[in-house]
Motif scaffolding. Structure first.
Motif, PDB file in Angstrom:
ATOM      1  N   ASP A  54       0.801  -1.225   0.000  1.00  0.00           N
ATOM      2  CA  ASP A  54       0.000   0.000   0.000  1.00  0.00           C
ATOM      3  C   ASP A  54       0.832   1.272   0.000  1.00  0.00           C
ATOM      4  O   ASP A  54       0.413   2.297  -0.532  1.00  0.00           O
ATOM      5  N   MET A  55       2.001   1.215   0.628  1.00  0.00           N
ATOM      6  CA  MET A  55       2.857   2.400   0.708  1.00  0.00           C
ATOM      7  C   MET A  55       4.305   1.962   0.725  1.00  0.00           C
ATOM      8  O   MET A  55       4.664   0.990   1.407  1.00  0.00           O
ATOM      9  N   THR A  56       5.133   2.676  -0.025  1.00  0.00           N
ATOM     10  CA  THR A  56       6.559   2.363  -0.105  1.00  0.00           C
ATOM     11  C   THR A  56       7.373   3.535   0.408  1.00  0.00           C
ATOM     12  O   THR A  56       7.132   4.685   0.030  1.00  0.00           O
ATOM     13  N   GLY A  57       8.340   3.231   1.254  1.00  0.00           N
ATOM     14  CA  GLY A  57       9.313   4.221   1.694  1.00  0.00           C
ATOM     15  C   GLY A  57      10.666   3.862   1.123  1.00  0.00           C
ATOM     16  O   GLY A  57      11.172   2.764   1.375  1.00  0.00           O
ATOM     17  N   SER A 146       2.784  12.198  -1.730  1.00  0.00           N
ATOM     18  CA  SER A 146       1.333  12.218  -1.550  1.00  0.00           C
ATOM     19  C   SER A 146       0.638  11.050  -2.233  1.00  0.00           C
ATOM     20  O   SER A 146      -0.584  10.906  -2.125  1.00  0.00           O
ATOM     21  N   GLY A 147       1.411  10.208  -2.923  1.00  0.00           N
ATOM     22  CA  GLY A 147       0.847   9.022  -3.548  1.00  0.00           C
ATOM     23  C   GLY A 147       1.172   7.777  -2.744  1.00  0.00           C
ATOM     24  O   GLY A 147       0.912   7.713  -1.542  1.00  0.00           O
ATOM     25  N   ARG A 148       1.782   6.802  -3.401  1.00  0.00           N
ATOM     26  CA  ARG A 148       2.121   5.538  -2.734  1.00  0.00           C
ATOM     27  C   ARG A 148       3.626   5.344  -2.587  1.00  0.00           C
ATOM     28  O   ARG A 148       4.083   4.275  -2.201  1.00  0.00           O
ATOM     29  N   LEU A 149       4.392   6.378  -2.896  1.00  0.00           N
ATOM     30  CA  LEU A 149       5.846   6.316  -2.776  1.00  0.00           C
ATOM     31  C   LEU A 149       6.333   7.545  -2.025  1.00  0.00           C
ATOM     32  O   LEU A 149       6.027   8.674  -2.409  1.00  0.00           O
ATOM     33  N   ALA A 150       7.074   7.321  -0.944  1.00  0.00           N
ATOM     34  CA  ALA A 150       7.589   8.431  -0.144  1.00  0.00           C
ATOM     35  C   ALA A 150       9.085   8.254   0.065  1.00  0.00           C
ATOM     36  O   ALA A 150       9.563   7.149   0.326  1.00  0.00           O
ATOM     37  N   GLU A 151       9.808   9.350  -0.054  1.00  0.00           N
ATOM     38  CA  GLU A 151      11.237   9.327   0.260  1.00  0.00           C
ATOM     39  C   GLU A 151      11.408   9.354   1.774  1.00  0.00           C
ATOM     40  O   GLU A 151      10.755  10.147   2.470  1.00  0.00           O
TER      41      GLU A 151
END
Length: 257
Positions: A54-57, A146-151
């Protein structure tokens, strides 16, 4: 919810991933379980994991300083003005560091490596390719997270969460001892995190450990419990990227959906 943490290196070697499933720990509801941990991971595996979580860091810059492109274009085309704008050390800092890097330094005292003038540049090039591969399959991901990829920046997350992240990277005995202490501190502060038999692997690899911290930070980003760019940073965050600093305690991560 599933979160993916990626500790990205310039090549497959030393690239690590960690998937945490929230609400799936052995201690019951409100817990989390480390369901996947891998080292020496290629682009395809990262893209596949992105699609199933669901979310990638990602622990790597997702963009470059806005000032860098006109500087390079001016140099290429022999146009002096955009190059001379960065005469002197202050001007060159704008080429080396992004707005988010300066924000992180103000908030934490840590100085992120320069994406354009340090060894981080090579992983960032790979990260750009991975972003393009993700975009082909899942659509472009906003660089501001703000999507599914965050630094993310594990060193900053550790500091914010009160964990001593100094001196644990490397292959020597002192580094291994510090990593073991750091892992024990994480287990003490996050008893709700089920390592699912991966403890020895984490104790033996700072890359794998950083991937777990990236996955934990991805959870904070998914729940909008990170410091988000305000109006003075929003434009740069959309183009340069934005490092997501947790704005919550570790024990708050398992709460909620």
């Amino acid at each position: 919810m599933k979160t993916l943490g990626v500790d990205l290196a310039a090549a497959t070697k030393k690239t690590a991933v960690a998937v945490i499933e929230w609400g799936a720990g052995s201690t019951g509801s409100g817990a989390a379980r480390l369901t996947h941990l891998a080292l020496d991971v290629d682009d395809q595996h990262i893209v596949e994991l992105f699609g199933s979580t669901d979310m990638t860091g990602v622990d790597c810059p997702v963009g470059w300083p806005d000032a860098l492109i006109p500087f390079l274009t001016g140099h290429l085309d022999n146009i002096a003005a955009p190059v001379l704008e960065h005469d002197g050390i202050a001007g060159r800092r704008l080429l080396a560091y992004r707005d988010t890097d300066r924000f992180v330094t103000r908030e934490t005292g840590l100085i992120p490596l320069s994406v354009s003038a340090d060894r981080l540049a090579h992983p960032a090039m790979r990260c750009a390719v991975i972003q393009a591969k993700i975009a082909q399959l899942h659509g472009p991901q906003p660089r501001d997270g703000s999507g599914r990829l965050a630094e993310v920046y594990p060193a900053a997350s550790l500091k914010i969460w009160g964990l001593n992240g100094r001196g644990y990277k490397g292959r020597g005995v002192p580094e291994a001892e510090r990593l073991a202490l750091l892992l024990a501190a994480l287990e003490e502060q996050a008893p709700w995190l089920d390592l699912a038999g991966h403890r020895d692997s984490l104790a033996g690899s700072d890359d794998l450990f950083d991937a777990v911290i990236a996955s934990l930070t991805a959870r904070a980003a998914a729940r909008r419990r990170t410091l988000l760019p305000d109006s003075t940073h929003a434009a740069a965050a959309r183009t340069e990227g934005w490092i997501h600093l947790p704005d919550c305690r570790l024990d708050e991560l398992p709460k909620g959906s």
